[in-house]
Design a protein around this motif. Structure first.
Motif, PDB file in Angstrom:
ATOM      1  N   ASN A   1       0.689  -8.294  -6.238  1.00 49.11           N
ATOM      2  CA  ASN A   1      -0.196  -9.061  -5.124  1.00 49.11           C
ATOM      3  C   ASN A   1      -1.471  -9.008  -5.610  1.00 49.11           C
ATOM      4  O   ASN A   1      -2.138 -10.115  -5.341  1.00 49.11           O
ATOM      5  CB  ASN A   1      -0.264  -7.829  -4.048  1.00 49.11           C
TER       6      ASN A   1
ATOM      7  N   ASP B   1      -9.024  -5.229  -6.827  1.00 45.77           N
ATOM      8  CA  ASP B   1      -9.122  -6.390  -7.486  1.00 45.77           C
ATOM      9  C   ASP B   1     -10.246  -7.167  -6.748  1.00 45.77           C
ATOM     10  O   ASP B   1     -10.864  -6.769  -5.985  1.00 45.77           O
ATOM     11  CB  ASP B   1      -7.799  -7.450  -7.236  1.00 45.77           C
TER      12      ASP B   1
ATOM     13  N   LEU C   1       4.331  -5.310   1.072  1.00 52.57           N
ATOM     14  CA  LEU C   1       3.540  -4.239   1.378  1.00 52.57           C
ATOM     15  C   LEU C   1       4.366  -3.237   2.521  1.00 52.57           C
ATOM     16  O   LEU C   1       4.171  -2.220   2.553  1.00 52.57           O
ATOM     17  CB  LEU C   1       2.253  -4.761   2.202  1.00 52.57           C
TER      18      LEU C   1
HETATM   19  P1  ADP Z   1       3.564 -11.209  -0.107  1.00 51.33           P
HETATM   20  O1  ADP Z   1       4.986 -11.008  -0.685  1.00 51.33           O
HETATM   21  O2  ADP Z   1       3.358 -12.177   0.797  1.00 51.33           O
HETATM   22  O3  ADP Z   1       2.697 -10.793  -1.188  1.00 51.33           O
HETATM   23  P2  ADP Z   1       2.983  -8.609   1.183  1.00 51.33           P
HETATM   24  O4  ADP Z   1       3.457  -7.950   2.108  1.00 51.33           O
HETATM   25  O5  ADP Z   1       3.018  -7.874  -0.368  1.00 51.33           O
HETATM   26  O6  ADP Z   1       3.779 -10.047   0.879  1.00 51.33           O
HETATM   27  O7  ADP Z   1       1.491  -8.984   1.295  1.00 51.33           O
HETATM   28  C1  ADP Z   1       1.237  -9.490   2.834  1.00 51.33           C
HETATM   29  C2  ADP Z   1       0.056 -10.389   2.804  1.00 51.33           C
HETATM   30  O8  ADP Z   1      -1.221  -9.665   2.586  1.00 51.33           O
HETATM   31  C3  ADP Z   1       0.058 -11.357   1.862  1.00 51.33           C
HETATM   32  O9  ADP Z   1       0.745 -12.428   2.137  1.00 51.33           O
HETATM   33  C4  ADP Z   1      -1.242 -11.501   1.388  1.00 51.33           C
HETATM   34  O10 ADP Z   1      -1.798 -12.650   2.565  1.00 51.33           O
HETATM   35  C5  ADP Z   1      -1.994 -10.304   1.814  1.00 51.33           C
HETATM   36  N1  ADP Z   1      -2.015  -9.547   0.700  1.00 51.33           N
HETATM   37  C6  ADP Z   1      -1.582  -8.689  -0.122  1.00 51.33           C
HETATM   38  N2  ADP Z   1      -2.150  -8.063  -1.240  1.00 51.33           N
HETATM   39  C7  ADP Z   1      -3.253  -8.901  -1.218  1.00 51.33           C
HETATM   40  C8  ADP Z   1      -4.503  -8.930  -2.292  1.00 51.33           C
HETATM   41  N3  ADP Z   1      -4.385  -7.931  -3.160  1.00 51.33           N
HETATM   42  N4  ADP Z   1      -5.348  -9.643  -2.196  1.00 51.33           N
HETATM   43  C9  ADP Z   1      -5.306 -10.343  -1.198  1.00 51.33           C
HETATM   44  N5  ADP Z   1      -4.438 -10.577   0.034  1.00 51.33           N
HETATM   45  C10 ADP Z   1      -3.322  -9.769  -0.221  1.00 51.33           C
END
Ligand code: ADP
Length: 507
Positions: free
Chosen positions: A383, A411, A444
């Protein structure tokens, strides 16, 4: 004619009343019988005693007269009449003197013209004897005994007493006892029925409410608890508590069904997009044979990308399905520092210009599943890479506080705005679906499940446009952890921005 079968009353109140009346009836009847018998017996003993006394008096009188006679006869001839039976009788008693040959020598005036019947037993055996005879319209108790003068039996004296007054008194007693018994039973039946009806009223209410809840399926209803703290009060309380639990589990069931339904709908929707793309591109490849090599390569690349995305999605769905099925991870000692280093090296290959820095002590041991922990770290790093532009910094910090392993992935990427932050752990939630570059929105959720499986939780902090930090807290040995994560499994906070510097900054 056949009599209808006797049925016990169907209501508790009816049964209570019936049993009370039956038991009271038996006790009262027995009591009345005992009292009546004692009274009747003592009256009869009293009659016999009075007759015996009277017979004694008569015999003594005759004896005295005989002594006089013998004394006077020695000197002069005088005529002294035998005692008159009437002097020993009263209006309610009779006396009769009979000679040994059965001739009636005298009767008391109270007998009028009648005679007392002779007692064969006394005449034959010479013993005193009681008998009840019928005289006129009533019964008479007659006592017959030999008349002994100067130790010689000269006749029989019979003393009688009418039993009418005693029989009348006993009859009256029987009547009043009977009436009293019936009245007592009716009264006690009415009282028990009224009292038990009042005591069982809350139970009736409980039954009616239970029935109406059953028919209406409205679990939010409750029974008004009675003011008393008796069995019915406790039953009502227990019933209400049971309803609350039922309502809660019903709500939970509905929620989980709704989540399941949404999950299935989202999953099919997510699968449809890559499938459409694959079908479109493959169809184009088949139908347009004179495509340029460049277009052909682009279509094949698109198919490959979508197939990869689909297999990633299917893999994620499988992991979550296992999580929902209650899959427990196998635990073993895991050295977290080297695990983090190895995942970081793997992530560096995925990075496109982002710098990945690892800060970890030499060794941090943890009881957990190495594969699942590797997946967790990779999700967070992936991510961070996806949402951080080239040249950005990703910092991975591993530390140990109070037997809790703390892993932070920070990050300097796009960040997450406050309205989206609380939802990022939800399944299929993506802040900007157009921006997520192949993301499925499940990463997540899986990371959160893995943390919970290890007795830990994840915190997310972010400032839009400046970066994000995901911190995982994992107890070293989750089996000894008593933490309750149902309410604290995920904590999303907005970090403080001091002097324009965010504490998320990995630099
Ligand atoms: P995805 O597979 O879309 O990344 P996740 O469940 O891992 O799904 O993340 C859900 C949402 O949280 C992502 O679509 C993104 O918008 C946001 N997100 C997750 N990690 C980050 C990050 N490090 N920085 C910015 N946005 C994040």
């Amino acid at each position: 004619m056949q009599l209808p079968p006797l049925h016990a009353p169907r209501t508790l109140r009816g049964r209570l009343t019936l049993w009370n009346v039956l038991i009271l009836g038996v006790v009262l009847v027995l009591f009345t019988l005992v009292v009546y018998s004692i009274l009747a017996h003592s009256l009869s003993v009293e009659v016999e005693r009075s007759l015996d006394e009277r017979a004694d008096q008569i015999n003594t009188a005759f004896q005295q007269q005989a002594s006089y006679l013998s004394r006077f006869r020695q000197h002069q001839s005088v005529n002294i009449p035998p005692p008159n039976p009437s002097t020993f009788a009263s209006s309610d008693s009779f006396v009769q003197i009979v000679s040994l040959d059965g001739q009636v020598l005298g009767t008391s005036d109270s007998l009028g013209n009648a005679n007392l019947p002779l007692d064969a037993v006394t005449f034959q055996s010479g013993q005193p004897h009681y008998q009840t005879v019928q005289l006129g319209h009533g019964s008479v108790e007659v006592y017959s005994r030999p008349l002994v003068i100067n130790e010689q039996v000269i006749g029989v004296v019979q003393v009688g007493r009418p039993l009418g007054p005693i029989q009348h008194a006993l009859g009256q007693l029987r009547l009043f006892a009977g009436l009293g018994l019936v009245a007592a039973l009716i009264l006690s039946g009415l009282v028990v029925s009224a009292v038990s009806g009042k005591a069982l009223r809350p139970l009736e209410r409980l039954i009616r409410t239970a029935e109406s809840i059953g028919s209406s399926r409205d679990l939010s209803r409750r029974v008004t608890p009675p003011s008393s703290d008796d069995e019915v009060g406790r039953l009502t309380l227990t019933f209400n508590q049971m309803l609350s639990r039922l309502e809660a589990s019903d709500r939970q069931l509905r929620e989980s069904l709704e989540t399941q339904r949404r999950f299935t709908a989202d999953a099919s929707h997510e699968l449809r997009t890559p499938l459409t793309s694959i079908r479109g591109n493959s169809g184009m490849l088949m139908q347009v044979p004179d495509m340029t090599a460049e277009d052909r390569a682009e279509a094949v690349e698109e198919i490959h990308r979508e197939a990869e995305r689909m297999s990633r999605l299917v893999g994620d769905l499988l992991t979550l399905a296992r999580a929902d099925a209650g899959l427990a991870l196998k635990r073993e000692p895991v050295e977290m520092a080297s695990l983090v280093q190895s995942v970081a090296s793997q992530a560096r290959m995925l990075a496109s210009g982002q710098r990945i820095v690892v800060e970890a002590p030499d060794s941090v041991m943890l009881m957990g599943s190495p594969d699942a922990l590797r997946q967790l770290v990779l999700i967070l790093l992936d991510n961070a890479i996806k949402y951080t532009s080239s040249g950005g910094l990703i910092k991975l910090r591993l530390s140990l506080y109070n037997q809790v392993v703390v892993l932070t992935v920070a990050d300097t990427g796009v960040g997450i705005s406050p309205e989206h932050l609380p939802h990022v752990f939800e399944r299929f939630y993506r802040v900007d679906p157009a921006r997520t570059a192949g993301g499925t929105g499940l990463g997540l959720s899986i990371a959160q499940w893995i943390a919970q499986q290890h007795g830990g939780y994840i915190e997310a902090e972010s400032i839009s446009g400046r970066g994000s930090a995901f911190t995982v807290h994992l107890p070293m040995d989750s089996s000894s952890t008593e933490r309750e994560f149902a309410s604290t499994d995920v904590q999303q906070t907005q970090p403080t921005d001091v002097d324009g510097q965010t504490e998320l900054s990995p630099s």
